[in-house]
Design a protein around this motif. Structure first.
Motif, PDB file in Angstrom:
ATOM      1  N   ALA A 220       0.840  -1.212   0.000  1.00  0.00           N
ATOM      2  CA  ALA A 220       0.000   0.000   0.000  1.00  0.00           C
ATOM      3  C   ALA A 220       0.874   1.260   0.000  1.00  0.00           C
ATOM      4  N   VAL A 221       1.898   1.290   0.836  1.00  0.00           N
ATOM      5  CA  VAL A 221       2.723   2.517   0.909  1.00  0.00           C
ATOM      6  C   VAL A 221       3.579   2.658  -0.352  1.00  0.00           C
ATOM      7  N   THR A 222       4.006   1.538  -0.930  1.00  0.00           N
ATOM      8  CA  THR A 222       4.777   1.611  -2.194  1.00  0.00           C
ATOM      9  C   THR A 222       3.903   2.186  -3.304  1.00  0.00           C
ATOM     10  N   LYS A 223       2.656   1.724  -3.380  1.00  0.00           N
ATOM     11  CA  LYS A 223       1.734   2.240  -4.406  1.00  0.00           C
ATOM     12  C   LYS A 223       1.448   3.739  -4.153  1.00  0.00           C
ATOM     13  N   ALA A 224       1.295   4.113  -2.878  1.00  0.00           N
ATOM     14  CA  ALA A 224       1.019   5.533  -2.560  1.00  0.00           C
ATOM     15  C   ALA A 224       2.175   6.415  -3.039  1.00  0.00           C
ATOM     16  N   LEU A 225       3.403   5.960  -2.814  1.00  0.00           N
ATOM     17  CA  LEU A 225       4.574   6.740  -3.251  1.00  0.00           C
ATOM     18  C   LEU A 225       4.654   6.778  -4.774  1.00  0.00           C
ATOM     19  N   GLU A 226       4.248   5.683  -5.432  1.00  0.00           N
ATOM     20  CA  GLU A 226       4.232   5.667  -6.907  1.00  0.00           C
ATOM     21  C   GLU A 226       3.247   6.715  -7.434  1.00  0.00           C
ATOM     22  N   ARG A 227       2.102   6.816  -6.781  1.00  0.00           N
ATOM     23  CA  ARG A 227       1.096   7.797  -7.232  1.00  0.00           C
ATOM     24  C   ARG A 227       1.607   9.232  -7.041  1.00  0.00           C
TER      25      ARG A 227
ATOM     26  N   LEU B  13      15.297  -5.402   9.619  1.00  0.00           N
ATOM     27  CA  LEU B  13      14.079  -4.869   8.976  1.00  0.00           C
ATOM     28  C   LEU B  13      13.734  -3.496   9.536  1.00  0.00           C
ATOM     29  N   LEU B  14      13.789  -3.371  10.871  1.00  0.00           N
ATOM     30  CA  LEU B  14      13.423  -2.088  11.506  1.00  0.00           C
ATOM     31  C   LEU B  14      14.404  -0.993  11.085  1.00  0.00           C
ATOM     32  N   LYS B  15      15.679  -1.367  10.971  1.00  0.00           N
ATOM     33  CA  LYS B  15      16.703  -0.387  10.551  1.00  0.00           C
ATOM     34  C   LYS B  15      16.373   0.115   9.129  1.00  0.00           C
ATOM     35  N   ARG B  16      16.023  -0.814   8.266  1.00  0.00           N
ATOM     36  CA  ARG B  16      15.739  -0.428   6.864  1.00  0.00           C
ATOM     37  C   ARG B  16      14.441   0.383   6.774  1.00  0.00           C
ATOM     38  N   LEU B  17      13.480   0.033   7.612  1.00  0.00           N
ATOM     39  CA  LEU B  17      12.201   0.778   7.594  1.00  0.00           C
ATOM     40  C   LEU B  17      12.402   2.189   8.152  1.00  0.00           C
ATOM     41  N   ARG B  18      13.248   2.317   9.173  1.00  0.00           N
ATOM     42  CA  ARG B  18      13.515   3.673   9.709  1.00  0.00           C
ATOM     43  C   ARG B  18      14.263   4.516   8.676  1.00  0.00           C
ATOM     44  N   ARG B  19      15.159   3.858   7.930  1.00  0.00           N
ATOM     45  CA  ARG B  19      15.876   4.590   6.877  1.00  0.00           C
ATOM     46  C   ARG B  19      14.869   5.067   5.815  1.00  0.00           C
ATOM     47  N   ALA B  20      13.931   4.175   5.453  1.00  0.00           N
ATOM     48  CA  ALA B  20      12.911   4.540   4.452  1.00  0.00           C
ATOM     49  C   ALA B  20      12.052   5.693   4.966  1.00  0.00           C
TER      50      ALA B  20
ATOM     51  N   LYS C 148      12.014   1.635  -4.186  1.00  0.00           N
ATOM     52  CA  LYS C 148      12.832   0.424  -4.375  1.00  0.00           C
ATOM     53  C   LYS C 148      13.271  -0.137  -3.017  1.00  0.00           C
ATOM     54  N   ALA C 149      13.622   0.748  -2.079  1.00  0.00           N
ATOM     55  CA  ALA C 149      14.056   0.282  -0.755  1.00  0.00           C
ATOM     56  C   ALA C 149      12.916  -0.483  -0.073  1.00  0.00           C
ATOM     57  N   LEU C 150      11.709   0.040  -0.175  1.00  0.00           N
ATOM     58  CA  LEU C 150      10.558  -0.635   0.448  1.00  0.00           C
ATOM     59  C   LEU C 150      10.261  -1.962  -0.260  1.00  0.00           C
ATOM     60  N   GLU C 151      10.481  -2.011  -1.569  1.00  0.00           N
ATOM     61  CA  GLU C 151      10.282  -3.267  -2.320  1.00  0.00           C
ATOM     62  C   GLU C 151      11.268  -4.329  -1.817  1.00  0.00           C
ATOM     63  N   ARG C 152      12.502  -3.902  -1.574  1.00  0.00           N
ATOM     64  CA  ARG C 152      13.504  -4.870  -1.091  1.00  0.00           C
ATOM     65  C   ARG C 152      13.131  -5.392   0.303  1.00  0.00           C
ATOM     66  N   VAL C 153      12.584  -4.494   1.140  1.00  0.00           N
ATOM     67  CA  VAL C 153      12.135  -4.949   2.473  1.00  0.00           C
ATOM     68  C   VAL C 153      11.031  -5.988   2.292  1.00  0.00           C
ATOM     69  N   ALA C 154      10.108  -5.700   1.386  1.00  0.00           N
ATOM     70  CA  ALA C 154       8.992  -6.628   1.151  1.00  0.00           C
ATOM     71  C   ALA C 154       9.515  -7.975   0.647  1.00  0.00           C
ATOM     72  N   LEU C 155      10.470  -7.973  -0.266  1.00  0.00           N
ATOM     73  CA  LEU C 155      11.025  -9.230  -0.799  1.00  0.00           C
ATOM     74  C   LEU C 155      11.718 -10.029   0.302  1.00  0.00           C
TER      75      LEU C 155
ATOM     76  N   ALA D 181       1.383 -11.203  -5.967  1.00  0.00           N
ATOM     77  CA  ALA D 181       0.673 -10.471  -7.037  1.00  0.00           C
ATOM     78  C   ALA D 181       0.583  -8.983  -6.690  1.00  0.00           C
ATOM     79  N   ARG D 182       0.319  -8.661  -5.432  1.00  0.00           N
ATOM     80  CA  ARG D 182       0.223  -7.235  -5.032  1.00  0.00           C
ATOM     81  C   ARG D 182       1.576  -6.538  -5.211  1.00  0.00           C
ATOM     82  N   LEU D 183       2.656  -7.291  -4.944  1.00  0.00           N
ATOM     83  CA  LEU D 183       3.990  -6.695  -5.112  1.00  0.00           C
ATOM     84  C   LEU D 183       4.303  -6.475  -6.579  1.00  0.00           C
ATOM     85  N   VAL D 184       3.890  -7.433  -7.425  1.00  0.00           N
ATOM     86  CA  VAL D 184       4.226  -7.345  -8.855  1.00  0.00           C
ATOM     87  C   VAL D 184       3.427  -6.225  -9.524  1.00  0.00           C
TER      88      VAL D 184
END
Lengths: 104, 104, 104, 104
Positions: free
Chosen positions: A56-63, B23-30, B59-66, B100-103
């Motif tokens: 959801a937050v990734t899509k929000a940033l894309e928009r 994960l928390l470190k990367r999310l705080r950076r984001a 992209k950073a948030l996508e990597r966290v999700a992956l 699917a939501r990520l793609v």
């Protein structure tokens, strides 16, 4: 989105200036969403629920990026295109590179 | 990433628990990056520079999700698959929907 | 999508076998769409119309990939996870890498 | 990519005309790749190998779309922007919508 304007794209006339408050509001919401994901991780929430929020937050940033790009095309790129020449070619190359980063 | 573990995916054994701090470190950076984008908008920075930062944080948030998805597959989905039956089918459906939501 | 099956993921029991005809039909349709885009370029059609078709065929191929991935998770990965050990860890690493390629 | 041209974006002067052969070559290659994926499915190839090929052809089509979009911006949109008014606004809205379809 606003009409195409002709004035040069100097510092004070970026396309997004007209939508600055809206952009900041959406960016603050996205910031809050990222903090929300942190809390979910801290609370050992279920992975799928965290993934749903991350999408959801990734899509929000894309928009936000698409709105910014639209403003940029309508103002900075359009006004440079009116002037033509190297400035226009550079603006268009920049825009294409930004679009490619968004797509990939 | 960690080895596949057999224990059931109850509340305390989500896959990402082992990587929680990272994960928390990367999310705080984001989160900081999103705040950085806000400052750029507030300062009327150039559109393309803002777009570059937006692509970076997306992209950073996508990597966290992956990373989260990988942990989820290795622990929650793998352990459910060992048990088989409806629980496994549900976990796999959930995982596919999250992918699917990520793609998209 | 089919139920989770326990049998090993050898050559003849890939998950997608059950949906082979449907996959081939969708792939042939995508092939036709790509040829359609070629005709549009040959006919000097308008750029935006060609871009619309390109987005459509890209999305169609993404949906085929997501269906294949779902089958793979339900069969190959699930059966390997039941066996556990190195085979399972390898299958899960492969699946995560395939998901990352789709997302990026 | 070619220089920004001022002439109107009528039927015969779409931006991509200069790169038509290159575009057709890449589209035929993508068509061949889709047929290759069909053969892999027919031959019961391993799911992950098929997914790798699907990601490759999807990325190839995305690159074709980005090249087409770049040409469109440099010619159709740039020339419309020089004219300004409703035609320019419409071209820019079309371009933004096409970009959004690519990103999502």
């Amino acid at each position: 989105m606003s009409e195409v304007t002709g004035e040069a794209c100097e510092h004070h006339t970026h396309g997004y200036i007209e939508h600055k408050d809206e952009l900041l509001k959406r960016l603050r919401r996205a910031e809050g969403q990222v903090r929300g994901v942190q809390r979910m991780v801290e609370n050992d929430d279920y992975c799928i629920d965290i993934l749903t929020q991350l999408s959801a937050v990734t899509k929000a940033l894309e928009r936000v990026a698409l709105a910014l790009l639209d403003d940029h095309l309508r103002h900075c790129v359009a006004s440079a295109a009116s002037d033509g020449g190297d400035v226009a070619a550079e603006k268009l190359s920049e825009a294409s590179a930004a679009i490619a980063r968004l797509v990939r």
